[in-house]
Scaffold this motif. Sequence first.
Motif, PDB file in Angstrom:
ATOM      1  N   ASP A 158      -1.564   7.811   6.191  1.00  0.00           N
ATOM      2  CA  ASP A 158      -2.043   7.920   4.809  1.00  0.00           C
ATOM      3  C   ASP A 158      -1.086   7.177   3.883  1.00  0.00           C
TER       4      ASP A 158
ATOM      5  N   LYS B  47       0.816  -1.218   0.000  1.00  0.00           N
ATOM      6  CA  LYS B  47       0.000   0.000   0.000  1.00  0.00           C
ATOM      7  C   LYS B  47       0.848   1.266   0.000  1.00  0.00           C
ATOM      8  N   ARG B  48       2.097   1.151   0.460  1.00  0.00           N
ATOM      9  CA  ARG B  48       2.947   2.338   0.639  1.00  0.00           C
ATOM     10  C   ARG B  48       4.148   2.360  -0.292  1.00  0.00           C
TER      11      ARG B  48
ATOM     12  N   GLN C  28       2.937   8.757   6.818  1.00  0.00           N
ATOM     13  CA  GLN C  28       2.705   7.689   5.838  1.00  0.00           C
ATOM     14  C   GLN C  28       2.006   6.487   6.458  1.00  0.00           C
TER      15      GLN C  28
ATOM     16  N   VAL D  82       2.555   9.595  -3.008  1.00  0.00           N
ATOM     17  CA  VAL D  82       1.950   9.864  -4.326  1.00  0.00           C
ATOM     18  C   VAL D  82       1.332  11.256  -4.345  1.00  0.00           C
ATOM     19  N   LYS D  83       0.623  11.593  -3.298  1.00  0.00           N
ATOM     20  CA  LYS D  83      -0.034  12.899  -3.208  1.00  0.00           C
ATOM     21  C   LYS D  83       1.012  14.025  -3.132  1.00  0.00           C
TER      22      LYS D  83
ATOM     23  N   GLU E 273      -1.059   6.825   0.857  1.00  0.00           N
ATOM     24  CA  GLU E 273      -0.835   7.504  -0.425  1.00  0.00           C
ATOM     25  C   GLU E 273      -0.124   8.841  -0.250  1.00  0.00           C
ATOM     26  N   TRP E 274       0.460   9.063   0.914  1.00  0.00           N
ATOM     27  CA  TRP E 274       1.122  10.355   1.177  1.00  0.00           C
ATOM     28  C   TRP E 274       2.149  10.694   0.119  1.00  0.00           C
TER      29      TRP E 274
ATOM     30  N   GLU F 160       4.250   2.900  -3.694  1.00  0.00           N
ATOM     31  CA  GLU F 160       4.240   3.830  -4.824  1.00  0.00           C
ATOM     32  C   GLU F 160       4.661   5.225  -4.385  1.00  0.00           C
TER      33      GLU F 160
END
Length: 323
Positions: A310, A45-46, A307, A315-316, A312-313, A48
């Motif tokens: 979130d 999940k982390r 992270q 990527v965002k 997706e931290w 990317e």
Amino acid sequence: MVSLLDPLKVNDLVLDNRIVLPPMQTQKATEDGKVTDELKEHYAKRSEGQGLIIIEHSYISPGGRLAKKQLGIHRDDLIPGLKELASTVHEKGTPAVVQINHAGKTANRENVDSIPVGPSPDENVRKLKTREVKELVTRFVKAGERAVKAGFDGVEIHGAHGFLLNQFYSPLTNKRIDEYGGIFEKRIKFPLEVVEEVRNKIGEKTLLYRLGSDDLDPEGTQIKHSKKFAKRLAEAGVDIIDVSGGICGSRPEKLEGEQGYFIPQASEIRKSVDIPVIGVGGIKSPEFANKVVENGSVDLVAVGRAQLADPEWAVKALRKLKN
């Protein structure tokens, strides 16, 4: 001007950007240290958007375990699971190293197979014999070898947060009078032996050292000492220095609150070495992370709890900074 978005080449390893997912204990392994589907999912999940992922601290021997469901790297039969974990991250195109550690005197008696050990005797802590210290160097080396066999891009040796190597480095916890204690040169002997031997075993793979740079105690390790130690680490073959707290831990009350509370220490270390330095300390905003890279304080930024909250931290953050 270099930014958080820029790639970084460390020997043959190329990081797409300067964001690091630091090692944070999840307790998602089995009680005997094996990788689980839950642990793989956590990292999947982390994966990317990261420049580099440092897999959470993995114990090198049963006596060095900190937590009940901590990831292990102390036996060969753990390699297949670790290989699956490395592949999980690599599938996203992200480099990954694994942190190897011995908790020393901070090991929980309920989770280890013997009385916790340390550089010096203490309440419920047994002093390591010189012979045992040398045996632990071999344990670290074997763990590094397993990491490479599992397909990781390298290894981070944990020398911070009051764990065993940090305990030997700090005068607060090292009261020995043999070859591994006393003056600065003797207190860094064990960590340097670990670094040199792991370096020899893992070949061209990337080697990081998490440096407990400051005990935040006038009687303990200070940044002036860690600048000298950092130079020795680089000379011994470390490729990246990951700067954090010493005996004070990773989240000292006197520093917590503002973002980047260990960035000043990392910046001082960076002035002393010619290898990349990672800065950390409660960093939440992409703008702040970008600023400390742009102003030359650090080369990479580790973002941990943000992270965890979130996945997706990263990527965002990349998307926000590119706009």
